[in-house]
Design an enzyme around this catalytic site. Structure first.
Site, mmCIF file in Angstrom:
data_model
loop_
_atom_site.group_PDB
_atom_site.id
_atom_site.type_symbol
_atom_site.label_atom_id
_atom_site.label_comp_id
_atom_site.label_asym_id
_atom_site.label_seq_id
_atom_site.Cartn_x
_atom_site.Cartn_y
_atom_site.Cartn_z
ATOM 1 N N ASP A 152 48.152 27.141 42.860
ATOM 2 C CA ASP A 152 49.185 27.335 44.121
ATOM 3 C C ASP A 152 48.280 27.141 45.351
ATOM 4 O O ASP A 152 48.115 27.972 46.402
ATOM 5 C CB ASP A 152 49.254 29.058 44.042
ATOM 6 C CG ASP A 152 50.073 29.486 45.312
ATOM 7 O OD1 ASP A 152 51.124 28.952 45.697
ATOM 8 O OD2 ASP A 152 49.820 30.804 45.691
ATOM 9 N N ASN A 156 42.559 39.563 38.745
ATOM 10 C CA ASN A 156 43.508 39.601 39.751
ATOM 11 C C ASN A 156 44.847 40.141 39.468
ATOM 12 O O ASN A 156 45.401 40.106 38.296
ATOM 13 C CB ASN A 156 43.998 38.120 39.953
ATOM 14 C CG ASN A 156 42.836 36.982 40.293
ATOM 15 O OD1 ASN A 156 41.807 37.548 40.868
ATOM 16 N ND2 ASN A 156 42.877 35.945 39.998
ATOM 17 N N TYR A 180 48.733 41.683 40.876
ATOM 18 C CA TYR A 180 49.776 41.893 41.823
ATOM 19 C C TYR A 180 50.742 42.679 41.613
ATOM 20 O O TYR A 180 52.025 42.452 41.811
ATOM 21 C CB TYR A 180 50.520 40.610 41.985
ATOM 22 C CG TYR A 180 49.404 39.490 42.788
ATOM 23 C CD1 TYR A 180 49.349 39.370 44.056
ATOM 24 C CD2 TYR A 180 48.506 38.658 42.059
ATOM 25 C CE1 TYR A 180 48.405 38.678 44.748
ATOM 26 C CE2 TYR A 180 47.600 37.932 42.320
ATOM 27 C CZ TYR A 180 47.479 37.766 43.888
ATOM 28 O OH TYR A 180 46.627 37.017 44.628
ATOM 29 N N GLU A 233 41.891 39.729 43.173
ATOM 30 C CA GLU A 233 42.617 39.315 44.150
ATOM 31 C C GLU A 233 43.788 40.298 44.032
ATOM 32 O O GLU A 233 44.070 41.031 43.089
ATOM 33 C CB GLU A 233 43.607 38.077 43.500
ATOM 34 C CG GLU A 233 42.886 36.920 43.657
ATOM 35 C CD GLU A 233 43.550 35.572 43.407
ATOM 36 O OE1 GLU A 233 45.075 35.727 42.980
ATOM 37 O OE2 GLU A 233 43.060 34.670 42.910
HETATM 38 C C1 GCB Z 1 47.001 34.260 41.795
HETATM 39 C C2 GCB Z 1 46.039 32.820 42.210
HETATM 40 C C3 GCB Z 1 46.148 32.372 43.566
HETATM 41 C C4 GCB Z 1 47.682 32.514 44.070
HETATM 42 C C5 GCB Z 1 48.041 34.004 44.013
HETATM 43 C C6 GCB Z 1 49.391 34.099 44.638
HETATM 44 O O1 GCB Z 1 46.971 34.995 40.797
HETATM 45 O O2 GCB Z 1 44.786 33.210 41.640
HETATM 46 O O3 GCB Z 1 45.584 30.906 43.628
HETATM 47 O O4 GCB Z 1 47.582 32.221 45.435
HETATM 48 O O5 GCB Z 1 48.022 34.354 42.747
HETATM 49 O O6 GCB Z 1 49.626 34.424 45.878
HETATM 50 O O7 GCB Z 1 50.148 33.889 44.005
#
Ligand code: GCB
Length: 590
Positions: free
Chosen positions: A180, A459, A461, A496
């Protein structure tokens, strides 16, 4: 061509000359086949571009931005007579991703991998009054390159017609990153010439050990020539503290430690016949003990970011002013660390972190690995671990190596792939720093790689890609995951977490993409992190907005920056400034 062990950062000193070849170079795009005439003869109809910088955004030209294949750079240079009988070495800080270098019509070097230096000793018989230096650069990525590019139908996403039929429509070939960030390419880091005497110091390794108020310092040198090197240890003001032969144990009494946010650098002066080299180093220890990460024996808490080398116009090219600004903004926030996501950063940035006391997790360019790439990338992966550690082993700012970002660790073969690499990294590092792989497995109980590392780095989200917009669910999911990882009795860093945020969009109640949502998202997740003593760090994604491939998930790039791409703070920057200035570097979680 020289690489591997022999990558001392070039320096100007009383024995060595250093000449920059940065500046405006001639440039032309090529195709999929290497055209040697563009390396032998002066380019016709050349554009003029700046080096170091990526070529993609230097002109308003879609052909540059979306280029696929070879591109050619040329410039002329003359060698000053004062070089005399010295060795003359041509050095590239980094050229992305593969390249061939010609001098006066003859190939003198080639290199694969876009984030580490390489050099070539010049044969004086090839030199003329004016020399034509030509570099061919290939930006193609695929299942064998690091970082990994998509191939076949994977290039067009699910639902696209199969690759062969798409091919028949004669689409212009393009890179499809399996990662990304924009595939910025070209001569991204400085080009220089430097001299050494015929017999010279080719590598230096410094290790330190603290015991009872003094530091034992070992300076080892690889020499090209017969004989021994002398070492003198200097303090910050240039006073000699100890001296002896290379390989002797030297003692610094009551050393000033290299500390996060309070850096202190000593210098080892190595002298060998008519050569000398000044190697800076810090006295500090790093150790994982139980679920703590100790720096100088004290539990450290990582506050900071995943970053990118990315900016307007320069692309991924070195911009030292930007580096200075970024470090100053981190200090403004009370941050103390970052990860070189997703590739080794410039030597200039690491030198700055050494000076500024910023703690670094150094990552290889192994991003986008999947079951299709594993068998192809292993050789390059080994090579890049060896070369990165050879280049960066002496930096006190680096406290951990990350072997990869988000490989597919659900694959059975992932464990077998990574364990030998984990051992290799430990073996290569004279300081034996901790080693990790940064994972992101939704089905985290299946992840065998993460718990096998020295520090578990994940990481996550929740609240963005998963439970989008629902911060309550995000907090619960985060807590459930931490409950699971706590059983391994190892330290955990959330490497992350973040939310795309368009600067200037505001909302009274937290709505995705607004500045308020980003701040509340971090507040919700951080409240969970604070409850777990084995969580020893939080790295927000990302320090700043950055450019990516175009796509429906990206509005002019990835907008998860806590700063905009121009380094203006979003609301979350003020949120973190408030939080981090209240979190000490050490002993946050007793
Ligand atoms: C991730 C990746 C990173 C992306 C990020 C995103 O897990 O490690 O390279 O930019 O998510 O913003 O989706």
């Amino acid at each position: 061509m020289i690489s591997g062990d022999f990558m001392l950062y070039p320096q100007l000193n009383e024995k060595r000359l250093l000449i920059s070849l940065n500046g405006i170079w001639d440039f032309a795009l090529g195709g999929e086949e290497l055209e040697t005439d563009k390396l032998i003869n002066p380019l016709t109809d050349a554009k003029r571009l700046y080096v170091p910088a990526s070529y993609n955004d230097q002109q308003a030209d879609i052909a540059l931005r979306d280029h696929y294949g070879w591109a050619y750079y040329q410039r002329r240079f003359s060698v000053p007579e004062s070089v005399g009988e010295n060795r003359l070495v041509l050095r590239f800080g980094a050229v992305a991703h593969a390249c061939a270098v010609f001098l006066n019509g003859k190939e003198i070097a080639s290199h694969v991998g876009g984030f580490l230096p390489f050099e070539a000793e010049l044969d004086c018989r090839l030199l003329q009054a004016s020399n034509l230096l030509a570099v061919a650069v290939d930006n193609r990525i695929n299942y064998s390159t690091l970082p990994v590019g998509n191939e076949g139908s994977a290039m067009f996403g699910s639902g696209a017609p199969d690759f062969e039929s798409v091919r028949k429509t004669k689409l212009k070939p393009q890179n499809y990153p399996n990662f990304d960030f924009f595939n910025y390419c070209g001569i991204n880091r400085p080009v220089s010439l430097y001299t050494t005497p015929a017999e010279y110091i080719s590598d230096v390794t410094v290790t330190t050990e603290l015991s009872q108020g003094s530091a034992r310092v070992l300076v080892c040198a690889v020499l090209s020539g017969e004989g021994e090197a002398q070492v003198s240890l200097l303090d910050k003001d240039g006073n000699e503290l100890a001296s002896g032969k290379a390989g002797d144990e030297l003692i610094i009494d009551n050393p000033v430690l290299w500390q996060p946010n309070a850096a202190y650098l000593y210098t080892a002066k190595i002298s060998f016949k008519n050569d000398c080299y000044y190697q800076k180093f810090g006295v500090r220890s790093v150790e994982v003990r139980g679920n703590q990460f100790l720096i100088n024996g004290k539990p450290f808490y990582f506050k900071g970011f995943g970053k990118h080398e990315d900016s307007e116009i320069h692309g991924r090219g070195l911009d030292e002013t930007l580096n200075v600004k970024d470090i100053s903004l981190m200090k403004w926030l009370g941050a103390n660390s970052f990860r070189t996501s997703h590739y080794p950063y410039s030597e200039e940035m690491l030198n700055l972190c050494d000076e500024e006391g910023i703690v670094v997790i150094a990552e290889t360019p192994a991003v986008g690995l999947n079951s299709k790439s594993y068998k192809n990338t292993i050789a390059a992966h080994r090579g890049v671990i060896e070369d990165m550690i050879a280049r960066d082993k002496n930096h006190p700012s680096i406290v951990m190596w990350s072997l990869a970002n988000e490989p597919n660790t659900e694959e059975a073969e992932a464990y077998n792939y990574f364990m030998p690499l984990y051992e290799l990294a430990h073996k290569c590092d004279p300081q034996n720093r901790p080693v990790t792989v940064v994972v992101s497995n939704n089905d985290y109980v299946k992840d065998r790689v993460a718990p096998a590392m020295d520090v578990i780095c994940a990481n996550r989200y929740y609240g963005w890609y998963i439970f989008a917009g629902n911060l309550d669910a995000a907090a619960q999911a985060m807590a459930a995951e931490l409950d699971y990882f706590e059983r391994f009795s190892k330290p955990f860093i959330l490497t992350e977490y973040g939310a795309d945020t368009i600067s200037g969009i505001h909302s009274a109640v937290p709505n995705m993409f607004s500045e308020e949502f980003q701040a509340e998202y971090y507040d919700a997740v951080n409240a969970v992190l604070d409850k777990y003593s084995f969580v020893i760090g939080e790295h927000a994604w990302n320090f700043a907005d950055f450019q990516t491939i175009q796509g429906i998930l990206r509005a002019d790039g990835n907008k998860k920056g806590v700063f905009t791409r121009e380094r203006r703070p979003k609301l979350a920057a003020h949120y973190f400034r408030n939080r981090w200035r209240g979190i000490p570097d050490f002993d946050y979680k007793k």
